[in-house]
Design a protein around this motif. Structure first.
Motif, PDB file in Angstrom:
ATOM      1  N   ALA A   6       0.844  -1.120   0.169  1.00 43.41           N
ATOM      2  CA  ALA A   6      -0.083   0.081  -0.021  1.00 43.41           C
ATOM      3  C   ALA A   6       0.922   1.293  -0.146  1.00 43.41           C
ATOM      4  O   ALA A   6       1.953   1.221   0.557  1.00 43.41           O
ATOM      5  CB  ALA A   6      -0.950   0.039   1.238  1.00 43.41           C
ATOM      6  N   PRO A   7       0.404   2.249  -0.447  1.00 43.33           N
ATOM      7  CA  PRO A   7       1.374   3.480  -0.783  1.00 43.33           C
ATOM      8  C   PRO A   7       1.369   3.977   0.764  1.00 43.33           C
ATOM      9  O   PRO A   7       0.389   3.808   1.874  1.00 43.33           O
ATOM     10  CB  PRO A   7       0.644   4.490  -1.260  1.00 43.33           C
ATOM     11  N   THR A   8       2.387   5.013   1.182  1.00 40.80           N
ATOM     12  CA  THR A   8       2.543   5.262   2.492  1.00 40.80           C
ATOM     13  C   THR A   8       1.570   6.444   2.638  1.00 40.80           C
ATOM     14  O   THR A   8       1.146   7.201   1.934  1.00 40.80           O
ATOM     15  CB  THR A   8       3.841   5.856   2.608  1.00 40.80           C
ATOM     16  N   THR A   9       1.013   6.749   4.040  1.00 36.44           N
ATOM     17  CA  THR A   9       0.326   7.612   4.627  1.00 36.44           C
ATOM     18  C   THR A   9       0.783   8.560   5.285  1.00 36.44           C
ATOM     19  O   THR A   9       0.219   9.159   6.250  1.00 36.44           O
ATOM     20  CB  THR A   9      -0.940   6.893   5.095  1.00 36.44           C
ATOM     21  N   GLN A  12      -0.327  12.030   5.243  1.00 35.46           N
ATOM     22  CA  GLN A  12      -1.601  12.291   5.861  1.00 35.46           C
ATOM     23  C   GLN A  12      -1.590  12.494   7.445  1.00 35.46           C
ATOM     24  O   GLN A  12      -2.368  12.771   8.274  1.00 35.46           O
ATOM     25  CB  GLN A  12      -2.533  11.325   5.447  1.00 35.46           C
ATOM     26  N   ASP A  14      -0.215  10.023   9.623  1.00 32.37           N
ATOM     27  CA  ASP A  14      -0.549   8.824  10.381  1.00 32.37           C
ATOM     28  C   ASP A  14       0.051   7.550   9.476  1.00 32.37           C
ATOM     29  O   ASP A  14      -0.882   6.999   8.495  1.00 32.37           O
ATOM     30  CB  ASP A  14      -2.131   8.616  10.651  1.00 32.37           C
ATOM     31  N   VAL A  15       1.031   7.076   9.746  1.00 36.17           N
ATOM     32  CA  VAL A  15       1.694   5.973   8.919  1.00 36.17           C
ATOM     33  C   VAL A  15       0.710   4.543   9.036  1.00 36.17           C
ATOM     34  O   VAL A  15       0.883   3.801   8.414  1.00 36.17           O
ATOM     35  CB  VAL A  15       3.044   5.635   9.269  1.00 36.17           C
ATOM     36  N   THR A  16       0.175   4.688  10.318  1.00 38.63           N
ATOM     37  CA  THR A  16      -0.662   3.250  10.502  1.00 38.63           C
ATOM     38  C   THR A  16      -1.768   2.955   9.571  1.00 38.63           C
ATOM     39  O   THR A  16      -1.987   1.838   9.379  1.00 38.63           O
ATOM     40  CB  THR A  16      -1.072   3.178  12.060  1.00 38.63           C
ATOM     41  N   VAL A  17      -2.137   3.964   8.956  1.00 39.21           N
ATOM     42  CA  VAL A  17      -3.139   3.803   7.881  1.00 39.21           C
ATOM     43  C   VAL A  17      -2.924   3.078   6.871  1.00 39.21           C
ATOM     44  O   VAL A  17      -3.441   1.978   6.163  1.00 39.21           O
ATOM     45  CB  VAL A  17      -3.910   5.192   7.615  1.00 39.21           C
ATOM     46  N   GLY A  18      -1.471   3.372   6.267  1.00 39.38           N
ATOM     47  CA  GLY A  18      -0.842   2.822   5.151  1.00 39.38           C
ATOM     48  C   GLY A  18      -0.569   1.249   5.661  1.00 39.38           C
ATOM     49  O   GLY A  18      -0.908   0.411   4.668  1.00 39.38           O
ATOM     50  N   LYS A  21      -3.635  -0.800   5.598  1.00 37.31           N
ATOM     51  CA  LYS A  21      -3.926  -0.985   4.158  1.00 37.31           C
ATOM     52  C   LYS A  21      -3.274  -2.137   3.661  1.00 37.31           C
ATOM     53  O   LYS A  21      -3.559  -3.113   2.632  1.00 37.31           O
ATOM     54  CB  LYS A  21      -4.020   0.042   3.410  1.00 37.31           C
ATOM     55  N   GLY A 187       3.649  11.587  12.963  1.00 35.87           N
ATOM     56  CA  GLY A 187       2.793  10.544  12.501  1.00 35.87           C
ATOM     57  C   GLY A 187       3.264   9.175  12.963  1.00 35.87           C
ATOM     58  O   GLY A 187       2.623   8.125  12.295  1.00 35.87           O
TER      59      GLY A 187
END
Length: 420
Positions: A6-9, A12, A14-18, A21, A187
């Motif tokens: 998944a692409p990095t977040t 945004q 918050d890296v945990t979202v990526g 994903k 993040g």
């Protein structure tokens, strides 16, 4: 079992979202929910591990400290030698490094400079962790200078005696400090809720994988061409003949980072190395248009062609900067020959990792071009060196895994390199 992507977040916040994903992507590929007992990680989030390094003499302690920082996977924002001046102190304040590495003086040698620098760094009130890897005789005084101001980690001197490098102890502690302080990066606050194992700087993890593999297959180098930078790692003692000629010692495991060489963010810098007119002559008349339209991930034949063209220039340039060379000097007795820099002549394996080599069809051909040509003074790998690709793109992950499961890590890596 598989890979989830998944692409990095990080942008945004918050890296945990990526990360979540990527786990969902893996679950989708495996056809069901995923449970695990342990999660380990490598990270270049929040711009990586920012470090500044301060030594006594540039070619000695400052260089040794620099080698330790780069080998651990740090992004070096500043290297100084001698007593820190006001302008340099202001720059450290602006950089706000994650870690400061302080060195200087061989053991039981000069300690005035390192103590002066310790006082000046403590006076910045940055609350940044400091790793002290200098003259062992100054340790107690350094400890009292930083007391109540900065947390200090003491390691063996990176340059304990003239012409002796000792970078491994400092590398290990840099990674340990990174792990403890990664959660303070923007993040990254939530990351520890998911990751219960080690978190290693990504380039440091690649170096760990390279060192692990060297035990099995012999002297090697790893090249990673990215969108913004090109990393070169080499793990080799070099030849006895060249070692006798070296002006100053080199570490067995060395990493260099070329911050101006990348196939997307720095694509115009890469073209400047060759010169636009020469690049256009080699590539074709539509170079200007192709550069303008190049995406981060090339997909069609034209984009792939340009990415390979840029990757070849970045690779050859980065390896030539990493490699040492033979030099002829003149003294009172006439001409004599010396060697300077890292000797790659004993490298038997050239490994490509990262997006450029694992996803582009011409990766192997690009790596073939770094071998030594007849008459060169550069200390490059010979014609008999074999080229391998990290097809599963797992060197960094395997490096982290090797901290606790070296045998499994080695097996996964050899499978990815098609050695098994």
């Amino acid at each position: 079992m598989g890979q989830g992507v998944a692409p990095t977040t990080v942008l945004q916040g918050d890296v945990t979202v990526g990360l979540e994903k990527a786990i969902k992507d893996l679950e989708k590929k495996l056809g069901g929910p995923l449970k695990w007992q342990r999660m380990m990680a490598s990270s270049s989030a929040a711009g990586g591990l920012k470090m500044t390094v301060h030594g006594l003499v540039y070619d000695m302690t400052a260089k040794a400290a620099r080698e330790a920082a780069l080998g651990a996977g740090a992004v070096l924002y500043m290297t100084t030698a001698g007593v820190l001046g006001d302008a340099e102190l202001e720059r450290i304040k602006k950089i706000r490094p994650n870690i400061i590495l302080l060195a200087g003086g061989v053991d039981y040698g000069e300690k005035k400079t390192v103590l002066e620098n310790a006082k000046k760094i403590a006076g910045l009130n940055l609350n940044t962790p400091v790793i002290y890897a200098g003259n062992v005789a100054a340790r107690d005084e350094v400890a009292s200078i930083f007391e109540g101001k900065n947390k200090v980690f003491f390691v063996e001197n990176v340059y304990p005696r003239i012409d002796e490098l000792n970078v491994e102890p400092a590398r290990k502690v840099i990674q340990q400090v990174f792990e403890e302080h990664i959660v303070v990066a923007p993040g990254m606050e939530k990351i520890r809720a998911m990751v219960d194992g080690p978190i290693v700087p990504t380039p440091g993890a690649v170096m760990m994988a390279a060192v692990l593999l060297k035990e099995d297959i012999g002297d090697l180098m790893v090249i990673d061409v990215g969108g913004a930078t090109t990393d070169v790692h080499s793990v080799t003692e070099g030849s006895e003949e060249i070692n006798r000629m070296l002006l100053s010692p080199e570490p067995v495991a060395k990493r260099t980072v070329e911050g101006d060489l990348g196939v997307y963010v720095n694509r115009y810098n890469v073209i400047e190395i060759v010169g636009f007119e020469e690049a256009k002559r080699i590539y074709g008349e539509n170079l200007k248009e192709a550069l303008k339209n190049q995406p981060p991930v090339p997909e069609n034949p034209e984009e792939i062609k340009l990415a390979e063209f840029l990757a070849e220039i970045a690779t050859v340039t980065a390896v030539n900067r990493h490699a040492g060379e033979i030099k002829h000097l003149y003294g009172p007795t006439g001409r004599y020959t010396v060697a300077q820099g890292k000797d790659l002549t004993q490298v038997k394996w050239i490994i490509g990792t990262g997006g450029a080599f694992t996803r582009l069809p011409g990766g192997k051909n690009i790596l073939e071009k770094i071998k030594a040509k007849a008459g060169t003074k550069k200390l490059l790998p010979g014609e008999d060196a074999k080229v391998l690709i990290d097809w599963d793109y797992i060197m960094a992950s395997v490096g982290v895994l090797s901290k606790e499961y070296p045998a499994d890590a080695k097996e996964l890596l050899e499978k990815s390199l098609r050695l098994k």
